[in-house]
Design a protein around this motif. Structure first.
Motif, PDB file in Angstrom:
ATOM      1  N   VAL A  14       0.840  -1.184   0.000  1.00 14.74           N
ATOM      2  CA  VAL A  14       0.000   0.000   0.000  1.00 14.74           C
ATOM      3  C   VAL A  14       0.878   1.238   0.000  1.00 14.74           C
ATOM      4  CG1 VAL A  14      -1.757   1.273   1.264  1.00 14.74           C
ATOM      5  CG2 VAL A  14      -1.829  -1.215   1.198  1.00 14.74           C
ATOM      6  N   GLU A  15       0.668   2.099  -0.981  1.00 11.00           N
ATOM      7  CA  GLU A  15       1.414   3.346  -1.034  1.00 11.00           C
ATOM      8  C   GLU A  15       0.935   4.267   0.089  1.00 11.00           C
ATOM      9  OE1 GLU A  15       3.862   3.584  -2.853  1.00 11.00           O
ATOM     10  OE2 GLU A  15       3.556   2.062  -4.396  1.00 11.00           O
ATOM     11  N   ALA A  16       1.869   4.981   0.692  1.00 14.12           N
ATOM     12  CA  ALA A  16       1.559   5.783   1.876  1.00 14.12           C
ATOM     13  C   ALA A  16       0.508   6.849   1.584  1.00 14.12           C
ATOM     14  CB  ALA A  16       2.837   6.426   2.408  1.00 14.12           C
ATOM     15  N   GLU A  17       0.468   7.347   0.349  1.00 13.12           N
ATOM     16  CA  GLU A  17      -0.467   8.424   0.041  1.00 13.12           C
ATOM     17  C   GLU A  17      -1.852   7.925  -0.355  1.00 13.12           C
ATOM     18  OE1 GLU A  17       2.134   7.827  -3.678  1.00 13.12           O
ATOM     19  OE2 GLU A  17       2.302   7.716  -1.504  1.00 13.12           O
ATOM     20  N   ASP A  18      -2.045   6.621  -0.414  1.00 10.73           N
ATOM     21  CA  ASP A  18      -3.353   6.065  -0.767  1.00 10.73           C
ATOM     22  C   ASP A  18      -4.215   6.025   0.494  1.00 10.73           C
ATOM     23  OD1 ASP A  18      -5.562   4.664  -1.564  1.00 10.73           O
ATOM     24  OD2 ASP A  18      -4.447   3.234  -2.797  1.00 10.73           O
ATOM     25  N   ARG A  19      -4.900   7.116   0.768  1.00 11.78           N
ATOM     26  CA  ARG A  19      -5.663   7.232   1.998  1.00 11.78           C
ATOM     27  C   ARG A  19      -6.808   6.234   2.072  1.00 11.78           C
ATOM     28  NH1 ARG A  19      -4.260  11.814   4.745  1.00 11.78           N
ATOM     29  NH2 ARG A  19      -3.032  13.358   3.593  1.00 11.78           N
ATOM     30  N   THR A  20      -7.396   5.916   0.929  1.00  5.91           N
ATOM     31  CA  THR A  20      -8.487   4.953   0.919  1.00  5.91           C
ATOM     32  C   THR A  20      -7.997   3.573   1.323  1.00  5.91           C
ATOM     33  OG1 THR A  20      -9.670   6.167  -0.807  1.00  5.91           O
ATOM     34  CG2 THR A  20     -10.267   3.865  -0.498  1.00  5.91           C
ATOM     35  N   ALA A  21      -6.856   3.166   0.777  1.00  8.04           N
ATOM     36  CA  ALA A  21      -6.302   1.859   1.131  1.00  8.04           C
ATOM     37  C   ALA A  21      -5.945   1.806   2.610  1.00  8.04           C
ATOM     38  CB  ALA A  21      -5.078   1.561   0.273  1.00  8.04           C
ATOM     39  N   LEU A  22      -5.401   2.892   3.132  1.00  7.81           N
ATOM     40  CA  LEU A  22      -5.056   2.924   4.549  1.00  7.81           C
ATOM     41  C   LEU A  22      -6.301   2.855   5.421  1.00  7.81           C
ATOM     42  CD1 LEU A  22      -2.210   5.611   4.519  1.00  7.81           C
ATOM     43  CD2 LEU A  22      -1.975   3.132   4.647  1.00  7.81           C
ATOM     44  N   ARG A  23      -7.371   3.507   4.971  1.00  5.24           N
ATOM     45  CA  ARG A  23      -8.626   3.430   5.723  1.00  5.24           C
ATOM     46  C   ARG A  23      -9.178   2.007   5.699  1.00  5.24           C
ATOM     47  NH1 ARG A  23     -11.201   7.129   3.205  1.00  5.24           N
ATOM     48  NH2 ARG A  23     -12.997   6.106   2.250  1.00  5.24           N
ATOM     49  N   ILE A  24      -9.029   1.336   4.579  1.00  3.64           N
ATOM     50  CA  ILE A  24      -9.468  -0.058   4.490  1.00  3.64           C
ATOM     51  C   ILE A  24      -8.653  -0.937   5.437  1.00  3.64           C
ATOM     52  CG2 ILE A  24      -9.556  -2.079   2.957  1.00  3.64           C
ATOM     53  CD1 ILE A  24     -10.141  -0.083   0.652  1.00  3.64           C
ATOM     54  N   LEU A  25      -7.351  -0.699   5.504  1.00  4.57           N
ATOM     55  CA  LEU A  25      -6.507  -1.485   6.407  1.00  4.57           C
ATOM     56  C   LEU A  25      -6.862  -1.225   7.873  1.00  4.57           C
ATOM     57  CD1 LEU A  25      -2.976  -1.346   4.740  1.00  4.57           C
ATOM     58  CD2 LEU A  25      -4.531  -3.293   4.883  1.00  4.57           C
ATOM     59  N   ASP A  26      -7.170   0.026   8.204  1.00  3.51           N
ATOM     60  CA  ASP A  26      -7.614   0.328   9.565  1.00  3.51           C
ATOM     61  C   ASP A  26      -8.890  -0.447   9.890  1.00  3.51           C
ATOM     62  OD1 ASP A  26      -5.533   2.083  10.055  1.00  3.51           O
ATOM     63  OD2 ASP A  26      -6.670   3.869   9.475  1.00  3.51           O
TER      64      ASP A  26
END
Length: 205
Positions: A14-26
């Motif tokens: 997951v690229e650090a700037e992909d906020r959607t992917a990070l939200r999914i991981l959370d």
């Protein structure tokens, strides 16, 4: 927004700037921690993240890859904690011994790792073994870098520490998956004594 690419082992990075992917991981971390893997679906994670099912699959392709990406993210966080814990210790031997103890402790008490190992070991097992090339590779790479730095400081840069790193990681994983044995690994004094007697000497093998 950058797109996701694969690790050599197959897990989505997951690229650090992909906020959607990070939200999914959370959301995945929260979902898997609360209900485990068996009772959690991609739809559950999507609802918790406030995105569509299609959005989750676009970034992670499958539930298995979402699980693996979640585990990898938690591993990266643990590696930061481990660095902070062992860095002040005076010798490489001390850092290896304490790193082994801290790893076992962290895995037992971590809400996700500990919960899955206790309640759904048959589901988390493939992600640490058969399908676990990325999670294993991540930890082996972490330890390889630390061992290489220490050996360079000692003037032993010609030695490849990767086989030793992999051996140590596999030993730790085996005790995490099946702690029952002649050494009570839940007892940190015994775990520390085991590491000092059997793992630390490998540094000079």
């Amino acid at each position: 927004m950058s797109s996701d690419t694969d690790h050599p082992g197959g897990a989505v990075r997951v690229e650090a700037e992909d906020r959607t992917a990070l939200r999914i991981l959370d959301a995945a971390l929260e979902q898997f921690t609360l209900l485990g893997l068996r009772r959690s679906s991609v739809d559950d994670v999507a609802r918790r993240a406030g995105v569509s099912r299609v959005t989750v699959f676009r970034r992670f392709r499958s539930k298995d890859r979402l699980v693996e990406a979640t585990l990898l993210r938690e591993l990266a966080r643990f590696h930061e904690l481990l660095d902070a814990t062992v860095a002040p210790l005076p010798t490489l031997e001390d850092r290896v011994v304490e790193g082994f103890v801290v790893t076992l402790r962290h895995a037992r008490v971590h809400p996700l790792f500990g919960g899955l190992l206790r309640l759904e070991p048959e589901l988390v097992l493939p992600h640490l073994t058969v399908r676990g090339s990325s999670t294993l590779a991540s930890t082996v790479e972490y330890l390889t870098v630390r061992l290489r730095r220490a050996r360079m400081a000692e003037g032993r840069s010609e030695e490849d520490p990767r086989p030793l790193a992999e051996l140590m990681v596999r030993v730790a994983v085996s005790f995490l998956l099946d702690p029952a044995g002649c050494v009570a690994m839940e007892d940190e004094d015994q775990a520390r004594a085991f590491a000092r007697r059997y793992l630390a000497p490998l540094l000079n093998a």
